[in-house]
Write an enzyme that holds these catalytic residues in place. Structure first.
Site, PDB file in Angstrom:
ATOM      1  N   HIS A  69      -8.533   1.149  -0.379  1.00 41.19           N
ATOM      2  CA  HIS A  69      -8.462   0.171  -1.473  1.00 41.19           C
ATOM      3  C   HIS A  69      -9.848  -0.368  -1.856  1.00 41.19           C
ATOM      4  O   HIS A  69     -10.038  -1.563  -2.043  1.00 41.19           O
ATOM      5  CB  HIS A  69      -7.498  -0.960  -1.121  1.00 41.19           C
ATOM      6  CG  HIS A  69      -6.115  -0.471  -0.849  1.00 41.19           C
ATOM      7  ND1 HIS A  69      -5.287   0.023  -1.836  1.00 41.19           N
ATOM      8  CD2 HIS A  69      -5.427  -0.316   0.315  1.00 41.19           C
ATOM      9  CE1 HIS A  69      -4.154   0.428  -1.295  1.00 41.19           C
ATOM     10  NE2 HIS A  69      -4.213   0.241   0.010  1.00 41.19           N
TER      11      HIS A  69
ATOM     12  N   SER B 243       0.841  -1.203   0.000  1.00 39.24           N
ATOM     13  CA  SER B 243       0.000   0.000   0.000  1.00 39.24           C
ATOM     14  C   SER B 243       0.877   1.255   0.000  1.00 39.24           C
ATOM     15  O   SER B 243       1.600   1.520  -0.950  1.00 39.24           O
ATOM     16  CB  SER B 243      -0.967  -0.045   1.194  1.00 39.24           C
ATOM     17  OG  SER B 243      -1.920   0.988   1.121  1.00 39.24           O
TER      18      SER B 243
ATOM     19  N   ARG C  71      -1.455  12.174  -0.567  1.00 37.13           N
ATOM     20  CA  ARG C  71      -2.259  10.944  -0.533  1.00 37.13           C
ATOM     21  C   ARG C  71      -2.994  10.822   0.799  1.00 37.13           C
ATOM     22  O   ARG C  71      -4.188  10.516   0.848  1.00 37.13           O
ATOM     23  CB  ARG C  71      -1.327   9.745  -0.737  1.00 37.13           C
ATOM     24  CG  ARG C  71      -2.002   8.364  -0.706  1.00 37.13           C
ATOM     25  CD  ARG C  71      -0.911   7.303  -0.848  1.00 37.13           C
ATOM     26  NE  ARG C  71      -1.433   5.964  -1.046  1.00 37.13           N
ATOM     27  CZ  ARG C  71      -1.610   5.066  -0.093  1.00 37.13           C
ATOM     28  NH1 ARG C  71      -1.327   5.384   1.166  1.00 37.13           N
ATOM     29  NH2 ARG C  71      -2.070   3.849  -0.360  1.00 37.13           N
TER      30      ARG C  71
END
Length: 290
Positions: free
Chosen positions: A194, A87, A112
């Site tokens: 995700h 990740s 992010r």
């Protein structure tokens, strides 16, 4: 061949990186520059902050990234033949193999983290760890639920994390237990990472990635999205953008690295989570940390 792997969110701990800072002048320069890049004293929080302070969105991801990258770059034996990151760790891997500069990697990680926080606020959501159930059974149950619920992290055989709406995850956990899961454990996370619910963050991060210079890597990176080796800058960028809404195929990545000749895995960064996962995926692998 030696594969270097980089951990994701959750590996942070109070005091992380302090020994590196005190023992290496190169590390000190990188830590000090991180404070300048981020505009706040993240090193002080890493070295002295409480667990709660380290959990703050603007801190967690950059802190793990900084510790991971610095531990690799100041190590004289660091000569990567292949890299991968779980990740967030994929950004660390891309600095380690020369695709991104330390400064650009840190800026992207910070953006992010903030984009993911915004997406979490837009769509309250969560994740859960499913233990002791076959991957295809987990996928089948996820697909049977009307709410958003997807497989998010293929960590190792028998350990899969699912991601989705609060109601969807609650129902999925019940169904997983009925299907024979040893545990279906909701995780203390801020949102459904995700999963399709991260789409607003993906769009925001895509713009930042497209505006960043990516260089030709010195060795391939095995990316989360497809578990394959990549050296093409265009492919790496596209996969990095897709990663926020796609599952982390860690099991498959390790299997592919082994198939391509990896015999030893070195974890760079805080904790030993990836060493444990690699051993569960491939028992014969030699694992260690920096």
């Amino acid at each position: 061949m030696k594969a270097y792997v980089f951990p994701g969110q959750g590996a942070q701990f109070t005091g992380m990186g302090k020994d590196l800072y005190e023992s290496s002048s190169k590390a000190k320069i990188l830590f000090d520059s991180a404070d300048q890049i981020l505009g706040f004293n993240i090193t002080k929080i890493m070295f002295e902050g409480s667990a709660d302070e380290l959990k703050e969105t603007k801190v967690t991801q950059p802190a793990v990234f900084i510790h991971s990258v610095v531990s690799a770059l100041v190590n004289d034996d660091f000569k990567p033949e292949m890299v991968a990151g779980h990740s967030l760790g994929e950004f660390s891997a891309l600095v380690a193999n020369g695709t991104l500069t330390f400064e650009d990697g840190l800026k992207l990680v910070s953006q992010r983290a903030q984009a993911m926080q915004k997406a979490c606020e837009l769509n309250p959501s969560t994740m859960a760890a499913i233990l002791g159930l076959e991957d295809d059974k987990v996928e089948e149950i996820c697909a049977s639920i009307e709410d958003v619920v997807v497989a998010a992290n293929y960590n190792c055989p028998g350990q899969l994390v699912i991601s989705g709406s609060n109601a969807g995850i609650e129902l999925a956990c019940e169904k997983m237990k009925e299907a024979g899961a040893k545990r279906a454990l909701p995780l203390p996370v801020g949102g459904a990472f995700h999963s399709p619910l991260m789409e607003p963050a993906r769009e925001q991060l895509a713009a930042a990635i497209e505006a960043t210079v990516f260089s030709q890597p010195i060795c391939p990176v095995y990316q989360n999205v497809d578990a394959k080796a990549h050296s093409s800058v265009d492919e790496i960028k596209a996969n990095l953008i897709a990663q926020l809404t796609a599952p982390v195929r860690w099991t498959q990545s390790v299997e592919q690295m082994v198939a391509d000749g990896a015999t030893a895995f070195v974890e760079c960064g805080p904790g030993k989570v990836l060493q444990g996962l690699v051993k569960k995926i491939h028992r014969e692998a030699e694992v260690s940390g920096i």
